[in-house]
Scaffold this active site. Structure first.
Site, PDB file in Angstrom:
ATOM      1  N   HIS A   1       0.750  -1.211   0.065  1.00  0.00           N
ATOM      2  CA  HIS A   1       0.028   0.009   0.104  1.00  0.00           C
ATOM      3  C   HIS A   1       0.974   1.206   0.225  1.00  0.00           C
ATOM      4  O   HIS A   1       1.285   1.816   0.982  1.00  0.00           O
ATOM      5  CB  HIS A   1      -0.864  -0.141   1.107  1.00  0.00           C
ATOM      6  CG  HIS A   1      -1.901  -1.308   1.215  1.00  0.00           C
ATOM      7  ND1 HIS A   1      -3.063  -1.181   0.862  1.00  0.00           N
ATOM      8  CD2 HIS A   1      -2.078  -2.273   1.432  1.00  0.00           C
ATOM      9  CE1 HIS A   1      -3.955  -2.073   0.843  1.00  0.00           C
ATOM     10  NE2 HIS A   1      -3.241  -3.032   1.294  1.00  0.00           N
TER      11      HIS A   1
ATOM     12  N   GLU B   1      -9.654 -11.281   5.137  1.00  0.00           N
ATOM     13  CA  GLU B   1      -8.683 -10.787   6.225  1.00  0.00           C
ATOM     14  C   GLU B   1      -9.354 -10.618   7.624  1.00  0.00           C
ATOM     15  O   GLU B   1      -9.976  -9.549   8.024  1.00  0.00           O
ATOM     16  CB  GLU B   1      -7.940  -9.543   5.681  1.00  0.00           C
ATOM     17  CG  GLU B   1      -6.764  -9.304   6.543  1.00  0.00           C
ATOM     18  CD  GLU B   1      -6.219  -8.022   6.094  1.00  0.00           C
ATOM     19  OE1 GLU B   1      -6.477  -7.295   5.390  1.00  0.00           O
ATOM     20  OE2 GLU B   1      -5.036  -7.809   6.818  1.00  0.00           O
TER      21      GLU B   1
ATOM     22  N   ASP C   1       3.158  -5.600   2.425  1.00  0.00           N
ATOM     23  CA  ASP C   1       1.719  -4.993   2.779  1.00  0.00           C
ATOM     24  C   ASP C   1       1.975  -3.541   3.330  1.00  0.00           C
ATOM     25  O   ASP C   1       1.367  -2.845   2.582  1.00  0.00           O
ATOM     26  CB  ASP C   1       1.057  -5.920   3.802  1.00  0.00           C
ATOM     27  CG  ASP C   1      -0.503  -5.667   3.928  1.00  0.00           C
ATOM     28  OD1 ASP C   1      -1.174  -4.940   3.110  1.00  0.00           O
ATOM     29  OD2 ASP C   1      -1.194  -6.173   4.703  1.00  0.00           O
TER      30      ASP C   1
ATOM     31  N   TRP D   1      -1.810   0.482   9.791  1.00  0.00           N
ATOM     32  CA  TRP D   1      -1.998  -0.816  10.071  1.00  0.00           C
ATOM     33  C   TRP D   1      -0.479  -1.416  10.768  1.00  0.00           C
ATOM     34  O   TRP D   1      -0.438  -2.471  11.372  1.00  0.00           O
ATOM     35  CB  TRP D   1      -2.170  -1.723   9.084  1.00  0.00           C
ATOM     36  CG  TRP D   1      -3.614  -1.259   8.372  1.00  0.00           C
ATOM     37  CD1 TRP D   1      -4.806  -1.780   8.967  1.00  0.00           C
ATOM     38  CD2 TRP D   1      -3.918  -0.346   7.631  1.00  0.00           C
ATOM     39  NE1 TRP D   1      -5.659  -1.095   8.229  1.00  0.00           N
ATOM     40  CE2 TRP D   1      -5.208  -0.135   7.506  1.00  0.00           C
ATOM     41  CE3 TRP D   1      -3.092   0.645   6.772  1.00  0.00           C
ATOM     42  CZ2 TRP D   1      -5.876   0.802   6.588  1.00  0.00           C
ATOM     43  CZ3 TRP D   1      -3.810   1.617   5.776  1.00  0.00           C
ATOM     44  CH2 TRP D   1      -5.187   1.420   5.919  1.00  0.00           C
TER      45      TRP D   1
HETATM   46 ZN   LIG Z   1      -3.374  -4.933   1.880  1.00  0.00          ZN
END
Ligand SMILES: [Zn+2]
Length: 424
Positions: free
Chosen positions: A60, A214, A310, A316
């Site tokens: 991302h 997820e 990721d 996150w």
């Molecule tokens: Zn992702």
């Protein structure tokens, strides 16, 4: 004839040692021991490992390096991360997204990571992040392949106008169709979103890569629908399920049936071990589930499985440095992939497997391939993972574009050697 570059005496990921690699016109010309050739430049490989570049199949880049903006994720859950990103989105500026993405691409190049598939959030009607990353994709093209996925972070059905925005993003040149079925309002809408997005991809001749299941909830079974739609729409080999963490918690009997369906449909999978070992299991007391998808079982059945980074320093995940060897090491540990063949497979999961998932042209070290490669301070792929080996030289189209000095320690102890490096 004089070529551009000759790399002497390297080991290759397939186990060959003492090879020379001759490069001309940005391509690999020949790979063999003791080549009788000359080149404008020679690089001594010192018997170390020369590998094709690292590839990150899941990233991302629109949120990279935003950690702490406007606050940190207190619960550590995926859902608070999504809420936090929602707070941040209205304050984003295109120039700042570009600047952070370019800074990350510099880290990536320095770590020998020369191809990245990045999801980009399309739920903002201004398509700010999309425009920023399309600009970055062009800017970094000479040294890094950036592939973009139109990702409806807030749900393509749940978020008003998301479908329209997603189509506009594809019209602007975003490469792949994304989705997030487990975040839609109901299981039925999740399944409907998978159908809709796969049809859109089939119409436009694009690949699909969805954030899928997820969650630790074993009843989240959207990957089943993804496999069904891939087969129905003849998208064999062009569809990827990312995360797939609910598979960790599924009943074995159901998982066995599901994996066979995924094989029939030609699905690929991307596990994101750094992120999912931290995000999953947050609603558990003890024992706490690890949450990573069933990597060894998928691999044994023949599903291509890549490991993705990721996130790096965003709502996150607070850590990370574009080091795909760190990703491979975490995947190895979480998946208990400890046999020699499995450890070797963890190296493939951050190199050749994601290259195939992205559909990269001319990837590898065979004659005719693009002359993109990394000289590592390690002798084998397993040693590269063990040491998170230094990237001594990163080569793009036959030109050295980044260097890192050898990692050695200096001992100051009587009777012991003064220099220690950790290769064995
Ligand atoms: Zn992702």
């Amino acid at each position: 004839m004089t070529h551009d570059l000759l790399i002497r005496n390297v080991a290759l990921p397939d186990g060959r040692v003492g090879c020379d690699v001759l490069i001309g016109d940005g391509r690999i010309v020949e790979v063999a021991p003791s080549l009788a050739a000359t080149a404008a430049r020679t690089l001594d490989g010192g018997g170390l490992l020369l590998a094709p570049p690292f590839v990150d199949a899941h990233f991302h880049m629109d949120s990279v390096l935003t950690y702490g903006m406007p606050r940190v994720n207190r619960s550590g859950t995926l859902l608070e991360g999504i809420a936090l990103w929602g707070e941040l989105k209205p304050t984003l500026a295109q120039d700042a997204i570009v600047e952070r993405a370019l800074a990350y691409c510099d880290w990536a190049v320095a770590k020998g990571l020369l191809a990245i598939r990045s999801h980009v959030d399309v739920c903002d009607p201004r398509l700010l992040a999309v425009r920023a990353l399309l600009q970055v994709r062009e800017q970094v093209k000479p040294y890094l392949d950036l592939q973009l996925v139109a990702f409806p972070q807030d749900g393509v059905l749940r978020s008003p106008a998301a479908l329209d925005n997603l189509k506009r993003a594809l019209d602007l040149g975003v490469d792949v169709v994304g989705g997030i079925p487990h975040f839609e309002r109901t299981m039925a809408e999740g399944a409907a979103s998978v159908r809709l997005l796969c049809e859109l991809a089939a119409e436009r001749g694009l690949r699909v890569d969805m954030h899928c299941d997820e969650t630790d909830d074993p009843s989240s079974r959207h990957v089943e629908t993804l496999a069904f739609e891939a087969q129905r729409l003849k998208l064999h080999g062009r569809v990827t399920g990312s995360h797939l963490t609910s598979m960790h918690s599924m009943d074995n009997a159901y998982a066995a049936k599901l994996i066979a369906l995924m094989v029939d449909a030609g699905l690929s999978a991307v596990a994101n071990p750094l992120i999912n070992i931290t995000l999953q299991g947050r609603y558990d007391s003890y024992p706490k589930r690890r949450g990573m998808t069933r990597v060894p079982e998928l691999q044994a059945a023949g599903v291509p499985v890549a490991f993705g980074h990721d996130c790096v320093m965003d709502p996150w995940y607070a850590l990370g440095s574009a080091d795909m060897l760190e990703v491979a090491a975490m995947g190895l540990h979480v998946g208990q992939l400890t046999s020699a063949v499995q450890m070797r497979g963890c190296f493939d999961a951050v190199t050749s497997v994601p290259a195939r998932i992205l559909g990269l042209d001319g990837y590898g070290l065979a004659p005719g391939c693009r002359a993109d490669c990394v000289l590592l301070q390690a002798r084998t792929p397993i040693e590269a993972i063990r040491l998170r080996a230094q990237r001594l030289a990163v080569i793009r189209a036959g030109r050295v574009i980044a260097r890192t000095p050898n990692a050695t320690a200096r001992l100051e102890m009587p009777g012991r050697p003064t220099q220690v490096d950790f290769t064995h």
